[in-house]
Design an enzyme around this catalytic site. Sequence first.
Site, PDB file in Angstrom:
ATOM      1  N   HIS A  43     -35.310  -6.079   2.783  1.00 60.33           N
ATOM      2  CA  HIS A  43     -35.468  -5.685   4.194  1.00 60.33           C
ATOM      3  C   HIS A  43     -35.641  -4.452   5.247  1.00 60.33           C
ATOM      4  O   HIS A  43     -36.081  -5.469   6.211  1.00 60.33           O
ATOM      5  CB  HIS A  43     -34.151  -6.905   4.703  1.00 60.33           C
ATOM      6  CG  HIS A  43     -33.437  -7.509   3.246  1.00 60.33           C
ATOM      7  ND1 HIS A  43     -34.139  -8.601   3.628  1.00 60.33           N
ATOM      8  CD2 HIS A  43     -32.710  -7.199   2.547  1.00 60.33           C
ATOM      9  CE1 HIS A  43     -33.080  -9.804   2.768  1.00 60.33           C
ATOM     10  NE2 HIS A  43     -32.357  -8.764   2.455  1.00 60.33           N
ATOM     11  N   LYS A  95     -30.468  31.127  -3.959  1.00 58.51           N
ATOM     12  CA  LYS A  95     -31.000  31.849  -4.734  1.00 58.51           C
ATOM     13  C   LYS A  95     -31.650  32.583  -4.198  1.00 58.51           C
ATOM     14  O   LYS A  95     -31.679  33.696  -5.151  1.00 58.51           O
ATOM     15  CB  LYS A  95     -32.163  31.215  -5.503  1.00 58.51           C
ATOM     16  CG  LYS A  95     -33.025  31.542  -6.695  1.00 58.51           C
ATOM     17  CD  LYS A  95     -34.216  30.517  -7.656  1.00 58.51           C
ATOM     18  CE  LYS A  95     -35.116  31.404  -8.762  1.00 58.51           C
ATOM     19  NZ  LYS A  95     -36.138  30.667  -9.304  1.00 58.51           N
ATOM     20  N   GLY A  98     -35.992  26.266  -8.176  1.00 60.26           N
ATOM     21  CA  GLY A  98     -34.288  25.768  -7.285  1.00 60.26           C
ATOM     22  C   GLY A  98     -34.616  24.293  -7.166  1.00 60.26           C
ATOM     23  O   GLY A  98     -34.057  23.912  -7.290  1.00 60.26           O
ATOM     24  N   ARG A  99     -35.932  24.206  -7.075  1.00 62.00           N
ATOM     25  CA  ARG A  99     -35.356  21.915  -7.133  1.00 62.00           C
ATOM     26  C   ARG A  99     -35.406  21.761  -9.164  1.00 62.00           C
ATOM     27  O   ARG A  99     -34.788  20.662  -9.103  1.00 62.00           O
ATOM     28  CB  ARG A  99     -36.782  21.681  -6.809  1.00 62.00           C
ATOM     29  CG  ARG A  99     -38.436  22.297  -7.447  1.00 62.00           C
ATOM     30  CD  ARG A  99     -40.131  21.907  -6.819  1.00 62.00           C
ATOM     31  NE  ARG A  99     -40.990  22.576  -7.320  1.00 62.00           N
ATOM     32  CZ  ARG A  99     -41.217  23.135  -6.979  1.00 62.00           C
ATOM     33  NH1 ARG A  99     -40.534  24.209  -6.228  1.00 62.00           N
ATOM     34  NH2 ARG A  99     -42.516  24.075  -7.318  1.00 62.00           N
ATOM     35  N   GLU A 151     -32.042  29.004   7.028  1.00 65.09           N
ATOM     36  CA  GLU A 151     -31.327  27.847   7.405  1.00 65.09           C
ATOM     37  C   GLU A 151     -29.758  28.127   7.414  1.00 65.09           C
ATOM     38  O   GLU A 151     -28.808  27.782   7.145  1.00 65.09           O
ATOM     39  CB  GLU A 151     -31.505  26.436   6.558  1.00 65.09           C
ATOM     40  CG  GLU A 151     -32.396  25.652   7.931  1.00 65.09           C
ATOM     41  CD  GLU A 151     -33.745  26.108   6.523  1.00 65.09           C
ATOM     42  OE1 GLU A 151     -34.151  27.909   6.208  1.00 65.09           O
ATOM     43  OE2 GLU A 151     -34.942  25.672   7.117  1.00 65.09           O
ATOM     44  N   GLU A 192     -43.150  19.312  -3.806  1.00 70.09           N
ATOM     45  CA  GLU A 192     -43.259  20.184  -3.605  1.00 70.09           C
ATOM     46  C   GLU A 192     -43.789  21.156  -4.835  1.00 70.09           C
ATOM     47  O   GLU A 192     -44.308  22.490  -5.090  1.00 70.09           O
ATOM     48  CB  GLU A 192     -41.920  21.078  -3.466  1.00 70.09           C
ATOM     49  CG  GLU A 192     -41.628  22.245  -2.672  1.00 70.09           C
ATOM     50  CD  GLU A 192     -40.279  23.400  -3.045  1.00 70.09           C
ATOM     51  OE1 GLU A 192     -39.831  22.729  -1.490  1.00 70.09           O
ATOM     52  OE2 GLU A 192     -39.531  23.246  -3.758  1.00 70.09           O
ATOM     53  N   LYS A 224     -42.147  28.897   7.683  1.00 69.22           N
ATOM     54  CA  LYS A 224     -40.956  30.131   7.729  1.00 69.22           C
ATOM     55  C   LYS A 224     -41.115  30.886   8.799  1.00 69.22           C
ATOM     56  O   LYS A 224     -40.792  31.088   9.360  1.00 69.22           O
ATOM     57  CB  LYS A 224     -40.599  29.937   6.521  1.00 69.22           C
ATOM     58  CG  LYS A 224     -40.041  29.747   5.341  1.00 69.22           C
ATOM     59  CD  LYS A 224     -39.419  30.155   4.403  1.00 69.22           C
ATOM     60  CE  LYS A 224     -38.990  28.784   3.357  1.00 69.22           C
ATOM     61  NZ  LYS A 224     -38.521  29.774   1.174  1.00 69.22           N
TER      62      LYS A 224
HETATM   63  O1  F6P Z   1     -38.545  25.495   0.587  1.00 64.79           O
HETATM   64  C1  F6P Z   1     -38.574  27.056  -0.003  1.00 64.79           C
HETATM   65  C2  F6P Z   1     -37.785  26.420  -1.281  1.00 64.79           C
HETATM   66  O2  F6P Z   1     -37.826  27.925  -1.389  1.00 64.79           O
HETATM   67  C3  F6P Z   1     -37.584  25.469  -2.326  1.00 64.79           C
HETATM   68  O3  F6P Z   1     -38.349  25.632  -3.289  1.00 64.79           O
HETATM   69  C4  F6P Z   1     -36.114  25.385  -2.268  1.00 64.79           C
HETATM   70  O4  F6P Z   1     -34.995  25.103  -3.624  1.00 64.79           O
HETATM   71  C5  F6P Z   1     -35.257  26.363  -1.091  1.00 64.79           C
HETATM   72  O5  F6P Z   1     -36.062  26.881  -0.703  1.00 64.79           O
HETATM   73  C6  F6P Z   1     -33.763  26.532  -0.459  1.00 64.79           C
HETATM   74  O6  F6P Z   1     -34.354  28.037  -1.458  1.00 64.79           O
HETATM   75  P1  F6P Z   1     -33.226  29.308  -1.546  1.00 64.79           P
HETATM   76  O7  F6P Z   1     -31.819  28.342  -2.959  1.00 64.79           O
HETATM   77  O8  F6P Z   1     -33.586  30.662  -2.002  1.00 64.79           O
HETATM   78  O9  F6P Z   1     -32.239  29.572  -0.923  1.00 64.79           O
END
Ligand code: F6P
Length: 546
Positions: free
Chosen positions: A386, A209, A269-270, A215, A355, A514
Site C-alpha cells: 500500500h 568497537k 561492525g556490520r 554519537e 557500507e 565524521k
Molecule cells: O559508520 C561507520 C562505523 O564505523 C560502522 O562501520 C560501525 O558499525 C559504526 O561506525 C560504529 O562503530 P563503533 O562500534 O566503533 O562505535
Amino acid sequence: MSLQQTNPTTTNAWKQLAQLCKEQAPLHCKDLFRLDPSRAEKLSREWGDFFIDFSKNRITDDTVNLLLELAREMSLDDAIKKFFEGDVINQTEGRAVLHTALRASQSETIEHQGKNVVDDVYEVKEKIASFCKSIIGGVWLGYSGKPFTDIVNIGIGGSDLGPYMVTEALKYYRNHLNLHFVSNIDGDHVHEHLKRLNPETTLFIIVSKSFTTQETLGNAATIKNWFLQTAAEEEIPKHFVAVSSNVSKALEFGIAEANIFPMWDWVGGRFSLWSAVGLSIALGVGYENFELLLDGAHAMDVHFRDSPFNENLPVLMALLTVWYNNFLGAETEAIIPYTQYLHRFSAYLQQGFMESNGKRVDRAGKPVTYQTGTVIWGEPGTNAQHAFFQLMHQGTKLIPADFIGFRRPLHGDKEHHDKLMANFFAQTEALMNGKSREEAEIELEKSNTSPEMIQALLPFKEFPGNNPTTTILIEKLTPHSLGALIAMYEHKIFVQGVLWNIFSFDQWGVELGKQLATTILDEIQSHTPGSHDTSTSQLIKKFFAK
Ligand code: F6P
C-alpha cells in the site's frame, strides 16, 4: 595471502553474458514458464527448512551457466577458502574477516596470528552466558537492591542495527526485560528513552568497537549524567557495562574491567551481532536462544563453504544481483519480508550491503568501469503493497525483489496467516505475469464500462509484468532460521565483492563526514565560523543567528 585480482569485465563469461543479455531482451518470464513446464522445479533450491524459488527471475539455463562460469573465472572458490581460513582479506585495514568464527563449533580450530580464535570466542560466550543468567535471574541487582527491568543498548551502525533488528525479529521469544536502543546523536532519541526509565532498575550497555564514535560517547555521557543525578559515582560499575576492543577508553568512562566484553579487530561492525555486540539479544531472548541464532548462522556457513555453486544459496543470490545490476541496468534491490517481526530487516541489511559494497575503486585501487553495490531498501508486506508497490508494478524502473515468508506463523492465528500468505504469493505472481491489454479489456467489458471509456482506460490498466522476484519460503521464524537467513545475506555481500573485484570489509567513505562534523562542531561551540564553501557557510550562519 590476499584475494586474487581480476577485472570481471575481462572474463569470457562477462563478455558472453553481455551478448546473452542482448539476445534475451525480448524474452518475458511468462513465456519462459510456458516453454518449460519444469522451470519452477528446476530453478528452486531446498536447504534445511528453506525453500528458495528463483524461477520468477529473468534467467534461463544459459544465464545460470554463464553466471556460474563467471564465479569460477573470478576465483570465488579461492576467495571463500581464504575468507574462512582467516587470510587478511580486509587488505586496506590489514585485517582478517572472521565473523564466521563467532558461530563456529567449539571443536573447530581457526588460526589467527598463531592463535586459535575459537578458544577466545568460547571464553567470551561463557562470560555472556553467566552475565545473562545473573541479570535475567535477578541475581545482579541495581544500586538500590532491585533487579533490572530495562536494558539500554547505546551504540550506532553495526553496534545498534543488528541487535535492534534481531531483538525485534525475535520479540515472540522475549522475556520480561524491556529493551531500548539509543543510537542517534539527536537528543530527542536519548531523552525520549530517559523519560521512561528508572535509574534504579536500568542496565546500560555501551557498544562501540572503537569507543571513539561521537554519537555513542555523546549519548553515553548524557545517560551517565542523568544516572548520577540519583546515584553515586561508585554505582556506575553496577549499571554500565561495555562491549569494545578499546579497553582503556571503556575504563576511563568508569566501566569495571570485569564488565568489558571484548571485541576483536577481525570482526567488522556490520557483522558483529554474533559477538558480545549481541549482548542485548542474549539478555532479551535468553542465552539459549542466542546460541540457536549462532547455530543457524553456522549451518549457513557450512552450506556456503562446502556446497557446489549451483546449489549454493548465497552464491546464486549474488550472481543474480550481478546479472541485474551489471547487465540489465537495475540500480536497486528490494527486500520485502512478509512478517512484521522483520520490520528492521531491510534497514539492517542496508548497512551490510551498502557500507560493504558501495565502492568506486577495484582491489588495485583503480576506478571501476562497471557498477558495484546496489541500493538496498524495503519494508514488510503487506504494508509495502500500500506504499511503493505501485512503482514496482507499473513504474519505469527494474527492481529485483526478494520476498521472504514463513509457512507457519508464531501467533497460530490461521485466518491472519492465510490472508498474509495469499498476498505474499499474489504479489510475485502479479509482478511476473502482469496484465495484458486484452485481459484488461475483457475485465472492463464485464464491468459495464462504455467502449469509449474502455479505450481511454486501457493504457492505465495494463501491467507489463516481467518484474523479477525471488521467493524465500522458510518453515518458521525461529532464532535458528533467523541466524541462517542473516548469514545467507552476509555471504551474498561477500560473493558480490569478490565478483566486483572490490574490498567489501572497509568503509573509508564514512570518514570524511565524521571529520568535517568534528571541525564544524568546534566552530559552533566556539562561535567562530571557519572557512567553507559559501553554501555551508551560509547554513552555519543561519544556525548561529538568534
Ligand atoms: O559508520 C561507520 C562505523 O564505523 C560502522 O562501520 C560501525 O558499525 C559504526 O561506525 C560504529 O562503530 P563503533 O562500534 O566503533 O562505535
